[in-house]
Design a protein around this motif. Sequence first.
Motif, short mmCIF file in Angstrom:
data_model
loop_
_atom_site.label_atom_id
_atom_site.label_comp_id
_atom_site.label_asym_id
_atom_site.label_seq_id
_atom_site.Cartn_x
_atom_site.Cartn_y
_atom_site.Cartn_z
N LEU A 1 0.83 -1.20 0.00
CA LEU A 1 0.00 0.00 0.00
C LEU A 1 0.86 1.25 0.00
CD1 LEU A 1 -2.66 1.59 0.40
CD2 LEU A 1 -2.37 1.23 2.87
N PHE A 2 1.90 1.27 0.83
CA PHE A 2 2.77 2.44 0.92
C PHE A 2 3.50 2.68 -0.40
CE2 PHE A 2 6.73 4.65 1.95
CZ PHE A 2 6.26 5.70 2.71
N GLY A 3 3.93 1.58 -1.05
CA GLY A 3 4.63 1.72 -2.32
C GLY A 3 3.72 2.26 -3.41
N THR A 4 2.44 1.89 -3.32
CA THR A 4 1.47 2.36 -4.32
C THR A 4 1.02 3.79 -4.05
OG1 THR A 4 0.66 0.10 -4.59
CG2 THR A 4 -0.76 1.88 -5.41
N SER A 5 0.73 4.08 -2.76
CA SER A 5 0.24 5.42 -2.41
C SER A 5 0.58 5.72 -0.95
CB SER A 5 -1.27 5.52 -2.62
OG SER A 5 -1.75 6.77 -2.19
N ALA A 6 1.65 6.45 -0.76
CA ALA A 6 2.04 6.82 0.61
C ALA A 6 0.99 7.70 1.26
CB ALA A 6 3.39 7.54 0.57
N SER A 7 0.29 8.50 0.47
CA SER A 7 -0.74 9.38 1.04
C SER A 7 -1.92 8.57 1.58
CB SER A 7 -1.23 10.38 -0.02
OG SER A 7 -1.81 9.71 -1.12
N ASP A 8 -2.27 7.47 0.90
CA ASP A 8 -3.33 6.60 1.42
C ASP A 8 -2.91 5.97 2.74
OD1 ASP A 8 -4.97 7.15 -0.69
OD2 ASP A 8 -4.60 5.28 -1.77
N PHE A 9 -1.65 5.53 2.80
CA PHE A 9 -1.12 4.98 4.04
C PHE A 9 -1.25 6.00 5.17
CE2 PHE A 9 2.41 4.64 7.04
CZ PHE A 9 2.33 3.32 7.47
N ASP A 10 -0.82 7.23 4.90
CA ASP A 10 -0.90 8.29 5.91
C ASP A 10 -2.35 8.55 6.33
OD1 ASP A 10 1.81 8.55 5.70
OD2 ASP A 10 1.76 10.33 4.42
N ASN A 11 -3.26 8.56 5.38
CA ASN A 11 -4.66 8.85 5.69
C ASN A 11 -5.28 7.76 6.56
OD1 ASN A 11 -4.71 11.29 4.29
ND2 ASN A 11 -5.28 10.31 2.36
N TYR A 12 -5.01 6.51 6.22
CA TYR A 12 -5.52 5.41 7.05
C TYR A 12 -4.96 5.48 8.46
CZ TYR A 12 -7.62 2.88 3.08
OH TYR A 12 -8.40 2.51 2.02
N TYR A 13 -3.65 5.78 8.55
CA TYR A 13 -3.00 5.87 9.86
C TYR A 13 -3.59 7.04 10.66
CZ TYR A 13 0.93 4.18 12.72
OH TYR A 13 1.70 3.58 13.68
N MET A 14 -3.86 8.15 9.99
CA MET A 14 -4.44 9.31 10.68
C MET A 14 -5.86 9.03 11.16
SD MET A 14 -3.08 12.82 8.83
CE MET A 14 -3.34 12.29 7.14
N GLU A 15 -6.61 8.24 10.39
CA GLU A 15 -7.95 7.86 10.83
C GLU A 15 -7.87 7.08 12.15
OE1 GLU A 15 -9.94 5.70 7.79
OE2 GLU A 15 -10.17 7.43 6.45
N LEU A 16 -6.92 6.17 12.22
CA LEU A 16 -6.71 5.42 13.46
C LEU A 16 -6.33 6.36 14.60
CD1 LEU A 16 -6.18 2.90 15.23
CD2 LEU A 16 -3.88 2.81 14.22
N LEU A 17 -5.37 7.25 14.35
CA LEU A 17 -4.90 8.14 15.41
C LEU A 17 -5.99 9.11 15.86
CD1 LEU A 17 -1.29 8.88 14.13
CD2 LEU A 17 -1.95 7.50 16.10
N ASN A 18 -6.81 9.55 14.94
CA ASN A 18 -7.93 10.42 15.33
C ASN A 18 -8.88 9.70 16.28
OD1 ASN A 18 -7.28 12.82 13.96
ND2 ASN A 18 -8.09 12.02 12.03
N SER A 19 -9.09 8.42 16.02
CA SER A 19 -9.96 7.63 16.90
C SER A 19 -9.29 7.39 18.25
CB SER A 19 -10.30 6.29 16.23
OG SER A 19 -11.15 5.52 17.05
N VAL A 20 -8.01 7.04 18.22
CA VAL A 20 -7.28 6.76 19.47
C VAL A 20 -7.20 8.00 20.34
CG1 VAL A 20 -5.05 6.10 20.45
CG2 VAL A 20 -5.95 4.88 18.45
#
Length: 316
Positions: free
Chosen positions: A200-219
């Motif tokens: 996923l990161f190799g294909t789209s680093a921005s998607d990786f960041d967005n998914y990670y940020m969704e998790l962090l926003n919830s946490v």
Amino acid sequence: MNYAHLFEAAMLICFGFSWPLNVIKAYKARTAKGTSLAFIILIITGYIAGISAKIINNQLNYVLAVYFLNLAIVMVNVFVFIRNVRLDNQKSAIVTKQKIRELQKKYKNVDYTFSSEENMNFKELNKIAEKNSVILLGSSMAKDIPVTELVDSFGFDFKLYNRSEENLSVKNAKEFFEANISPLEPEAVIIHIGEKDLKLFGTSASDFDNYYMELLNSVTSNQSRRVALVSVNNKTGDAKISEMNKHIKALADSFHADFINLDNAKLWNPKATKAAVDFAASMGLRTKKPLKNIAEILYSYACLEMQEDIAHNEAV
């Protein structure tokens, strides 16, 4: 003869006679345990004050020489203390490795997916778990860390639960957190994901960041909750993993979270850092459990296990 000066010198000699004995005892003991640096510094401050008073009053006599002699001997105690602290740290590192190796040998073939509670899903485990604990949220590497045994072995006085899933990805991490961790209302969360997201990161680093940020926003919806992000283990120096870890570090900075870099695992001395926290607690200082120290203990185990597996495979 000035008897006042004579008696003052006698007092200093009697008072300072114990210091050479203390130096010898501390040097032979090879440990700083039982020695108070604050007390030694207090004594040094007293001698400096006495010397200053003598100089200001222009009392430049043999009593002043006794002051300087005592001060020099007490200063030697400081250097011996520093040397003994270094020896204690070396011993602690050895003890820590031995303890981790013992745990590895004892629990090597046990599945710790559910931290010693086999054949139970997380929702069932949560029914018997305590709230306001520390949670480890990760994937394959984190899954096999026996947190219960490590916490018991290192004598922590708090609950730490492993809620890690073998194939956990940033894509489903938010959903996983809200279903299996959020109900526990954790006081702190250590997050170690990304191992399953290299494609996923190799294909789209921005998607990786967005998914990670969704998790962090919830946490971090609970603003008092502490968070630590752990880098993806990069034992081969892979450029893509290195770049991913830069993104994880940036996310940690953005959310004011601790960042645990596994590249520094060889430098960690978890027993020494725990001793510092225990000392603060013994002095009555109210301190929270440092997430960095907790993560270092958990991943000292994991990294040492991986190193031994690599060494074994190479030997074979």
